[in-house]
Design a protein around this motif. Sequence first.
Motif, short mmCIF file in Angstrom:
data_model
loop_
_atom_site.label_atom_id
_atom_site.label_comp_id
_atom_site.label_asym_id
_atom_site.label_seq_id
_atom_site.Cartn_x
_atom_site.Cartn_y
_atom_site.Cartn_z
N ASP A 131 -4.33 -8.75 -57.55
CA ASP A 131 -4.33 -8.60 -56.97
C ASP A 131 -3.47 -9.21 -55.22
O ASP A 131 -4.14 -9.58 -54.09
N ALA A 132 -3.14 -7.98 -55.42
CA ALA A 132 -2.20 -7.99 -54.01
C ALA A 132 -2.49 -7.86 -52.48
O ALA A 132 -3.21 -6.80 -52.20
N PRO A 133 -2.30 -8.56 -50.91
CA PRO A 133 -2.74 -8.96 -50.23
C PRO A 133 -3.02 -7.03 -49.67
O PRO A 133 -1.20 -6.81 -49.89
N HIS A 134 -3.70 -6.37 -49.22
CA HIS A 134 -3.00 -5.18 -47.79
C HIS A 134 -2.20 -5.50 -46.67
O HIS A 134 -2.56 -6.26 -45.51
N VAL A 135 -1.05 -5.98 -46.98
CA VAL A 135 -0.05 -6.16 -46.11
C VAL A 135 0.31 -4.71 -45.56
O VAL A 135 0.99 -4.53 -45.94
N PRO A 136 0.39 -5.03 -43.40
CA PRO A 136 1.37 -3.79 -43.40
C PRO A 136 2.73 -3.77 -43.68
O PRO A 136 3.44 -4.77 -43.47
N LEU A 137 3.60 -2.87 -43.87
CA LEU A 137 4.83 -3.22 -44.10
C LEU A 137 5.54 -2.70 -43.00
O LEU A 137 6.40 -1.31 -42.89
N ARG A 138 6.21 -3.44 -43.03
CA ARG A 138 7.71 -2.75 -41.35
C ARG A 138 8.06 -1.60 -42.50
O ARG A 138 9.11 -1.14 -41.71
N LEU A 139 8.57 -2.73 -43.50
CA LEU A 139 10.42 -1.90 -43.60
C LEU A 139 9.85 -0.42 -44.41
O LEU A 139 8.67 -0.25 -45.80
N THR A 140 10.99 1.10 -44.29
CA THR A 140 10.62 2.13 -44.77
C THR A 140 10.94 2.12 -45.89
O THR A 140 9.86 2.46 -47.37
N SER A 141 11.93 1.01 -47.04
CA SER A 141 12.65 0.74 -47.35
C SER A 141 11.38 0.18 -48.99
O SER A 141 11.44 0.60 -50.18
N ALA A 142 11.47 -0.44 -48.30
CA ALA A 142 9.70 -1.12 -49.43
C ALA A 142 8.47 -0.42 -49.43
O ALA A 142 7.81 -0.96 -50.55
N LYS A 143 8.04 0.19 -47.80
CA LYS A 143 6.98 0.89 -48.18
C LYS A 143 7.56 2.17 -49.76
O LYS A 143 6.46 2.13 -50.72
N SER A 144 8.66 2.98 -49.98
CA SER A 144 9.44 3.69 -50.61
C SER A 144 9.25 2.86 -51.93
O SER A 144 8.72 2.98 -52.83
N LEU A 145 9.47 1.21 -51.65
CA LEU A 145 10.14 1.03 -53.14
C LEU A 145 8.46 0.62 -53.86
O LEU A 145 7.85 0.99 -55.23
N LEU A 146 6.74 0.07 -53.07
CA LEU A 146 5.90 0.44 -53.84
C LEU A 146 5.26 1.02 -54.24
O LEU A 146 4.43 0.99 -55.61
N LYS A 147 6.08 2.40 -53.57
CA LYS A 147 5.59 3.05 -54.24
C LYS A 147 5.75 2.91 -55.68
O LYS A 147 5.22 4.32 -56.40
N THR A 148 6.72 2.95 -56.13
CA THR A 148 7.68 3.52 -57.25
C THR A 148 7.48 2.16 -57.84
O THR A 148 7.15 3.20 -59.50
#
Length: 429
Positions: free
Chosen positions: A331-348
């Motif tokens: 139930d992870a929170p919907h948090v805006p991610l500033r790091l582009t690398s973090a966004k990409s890793l989360l997709k993976t």
Amino acid sequence: MPVEAKPEEELEKKEAPPQEEEEEEEEDEPGVLTPGADGAKKKKKKKKPKKKKATQSDPPRVGLSKLFPSGVYPTGEICEYKDNNSWRTTSEEKRYDERMAMEDPEVTYNNIRRAAEVHRQVRQAARKFINPGQSMTEIAEYIENGTRALVEENGLECGIGFPTGLSLNNCAAHYSPNAGDTIVLKQEDVLKVDFGVHVKGRIVDSAFTLTWDHTYEKLLEAVQAATNAGVREAGIDVRLCDVSAAIQETMESYEVEVGGKILPVKPIANLSGHSINRYQIHGGKSVQLVKNNDQTKMEEGEYFAIETFGSTGRGHVVEEGECSHYAKVADAPHVPLRLTSAKSLLKTINKEFGTLPFCRRYLDRVGESKYLLALNNLVNQGIVRDYPPLCEAKGVMTAQFEHMILLRPTVKEVVSRGNDYRLGRTRDR
């Protein structure tokens, strides 16, 4: 003893016309025509060659669909409910519930049994394979390659349930080698082997401990006996605190002699067994290893890992060492991610693992690199949880055993049970 025939029987035998013996068809070459009784030519049938039954290879690489072409997988050990639940075994109503559960694609036991059979075959091979002198990476990859092949890995449909745990000595849980790990198994080590398989999110979680030193065999015996006690006590409407009490009582009845000193075996108080949900290794209920006042009851249809850890030390672990285990929070929170690398890793992570636990080697395997900053960012944001190694004091030895139980309407099924859970070393001496 031969029986003499009566006279009338003999007469019948004499009068009976002789039966013509059936001629066996000879196998001809394809396309060869042979003359029939009327002079016409007819084509004789060719016998079909018998198919060879598939067998498992060494190392294990033959997918289970080839070994079980019917798609029906072995049932685990069946235990009838006891005491106030004994009526369930013969209840028509509960039998009906059982049939309905079998027909529900979200509940079907066959997925669990398929994962359990993969676990049995891989761990049986691993017990023979694992020996001092091997690196932790070599052992982990042997187990994981076998698991992927046998379950016939297919994205999030089926595959590895969580990272292979190879915790050594005072480390009780959550160690798996990261890239570059140089640790090698030694003759005097006590090794916990904990790995998981899943089919459609139904995870089978089972573990065992190996030692090549007679000194710690009683430690292993104590922990395995405690797991078995927990399995026996568990059942529908059983309070979790009663299962915990049985585990503690059993484990604390053992002692280990180390260097001339008698040491009590203690359950590790801040570790526990747990219920399991689909695609979620910890389902919300905990089976603690020491007496407590948790009045929560086990319920029909639930699925539990009865997991016990014992120690020659204080019976308490702390986080220590480099982290390898991670999992996305369900139930992870919907948090805006500033790091582009973090966004990409989360997709993976979403694509490859969902909410299943993973380790850094698995990220390496799917092509991620230089991801530690992004991974730590996801942990700090509460989207991913890290699970560092859990360790006792230096010089202390720990052991672990674990089985999966399915609380069916009519019986309790120990889905992970096999004939390979002998104590101690990988081979009998």
